[in-house]
Scaffold this motif. Structure first.
Motif: not given
Length: 299
Positions: A52, A70, A72-73, A90, A92, A110
């Protein structure tokens, strides 16, 4: 660099620069907010890793494996990512800038609210990917698989989208702005609220599609077929092109203001309360059209 050393670097906010880590395994590692700059990461195993807010700047990630990671961002800037595996990752809010993602695997990833700018995704698979509110700007999307992908509120801006497969894709409120589209089939699809403003749709087949509240403002629709569409309250203001076919279309309360559509066909169309103010429609056909309460103050 061992997994333990890399985890420690991430924990201490130390950037990793100009290292050769090709083929290493960091599966499941906790690497939040780590920064990689000009690192050779080809075929590195990041499966299930926590990345992340990680930053990858000018890195070689060709063939890297991020399955289930993971991200994210996370930020990918000017990276080589050919044949990268991002399935079920992931992502997002992730950002991809000027990245080479040709033949990438992004199935079931995602990417909601992700931004991809000036990226090449030719030959990539986004099958069943979640792309809600994602933005593709100036991207190349040749021969991509979007089968089953969720593109609700996604935006494809000034990009090239040619010959995709998108069986069962969800395209509600999707934006196609000034993009080059070729080899797409819209016939029979549900496209409520989609935006095609300024896009060249010459020769496209929308027959039998659901186009309620779609926006075709300034679009070129020469020889396009809208036969039998369900397109109540759609916008065709300033649309242009000869011989568009709206036969038997449902177009109540639609707007054609200032449209320039020579030889348009409206036979049998429902045009109740439609607006044609200042439209130019020479040699158009209206056999059996329902023009109840329509504004026909043509130019």
């Amino acid at each position: 660099m061992s997994p333990e050393t890399l985890v420690l670097a991430a924990a201490m906010s130390e950037a990793v620069s100009e290292r050769d880590l090709r083929g290493k395994s960091y599966a499941g590692a906790s690497l939040c907010a780590i920064v990689f700059t000009q690192v050779r990461l080809a075929q590195v195993d990041f499966r299930g890793a926590d990345l992340r807010e990680a930053v990858f700047e000018r890195c070689d990630l060709s063939g890297a494996i991020f399955t289930g990671a993971r991200l994210r961002h996370a930020v990918f800037d000017r990276c080589t990512m050919t044949h990268v595996d991002l399935r079920q990752a992931s992502l997002q809010g992730a950002t991809f800038s000027s990245c080479d993602l040709k033949h990438g695997q992004l199935g079931q990833a995602s990417l909601s609210m992700a931004t991809l700018s000036r990226c090449d995704l030719s030959g990539s698979s986004l099958r069943d990917a979640r792309l809600v509110s994602a933005v593709f700007g100036e991207c190349r999307l040749h021969d991509v698989s979007l089968d089953g992908a969720d593109l609700e509120h996604a935006s494809i801006q000034e990009s090239e989208l040619t010959n995709p497969s998108w069986e069962a894709a969800r395209l509600r409120h999707t934006v196609f702005f000034k993009s080059r589209l070729a080899g797409l089939r819209f016939s029979g699809m549900r496209l409520e609220g989609c935006q095609f403003a300024g896009t060249d749709l010459s020769g496209f087949d929308f027959s039998d599609a659901v186009l309620k509240q779609c926006n075709f403002q300034d679009a070129r629709i020469e020889n396009a077929s809208f036969r039998r569409v369900q397109a109540a309250m759609s916008i065709f203001c300033n649309a242009h092109g000869s011989h568009p076919d709206f036969a038997w279309a449902q177009l109540p309360r639609s707007l054609f203001s200032a449209a320039n559509l020579p030889a348009a066909i409206f036979d049998g169309a429902n045009l109740q309360q439609a607006h044609f103010a200042q439209a130019q429609l020479p040699q158009s056909r209206w056999v059996g059209a329902d023009l109840s309460h329509a504004d026909l103050s043509l130019s």
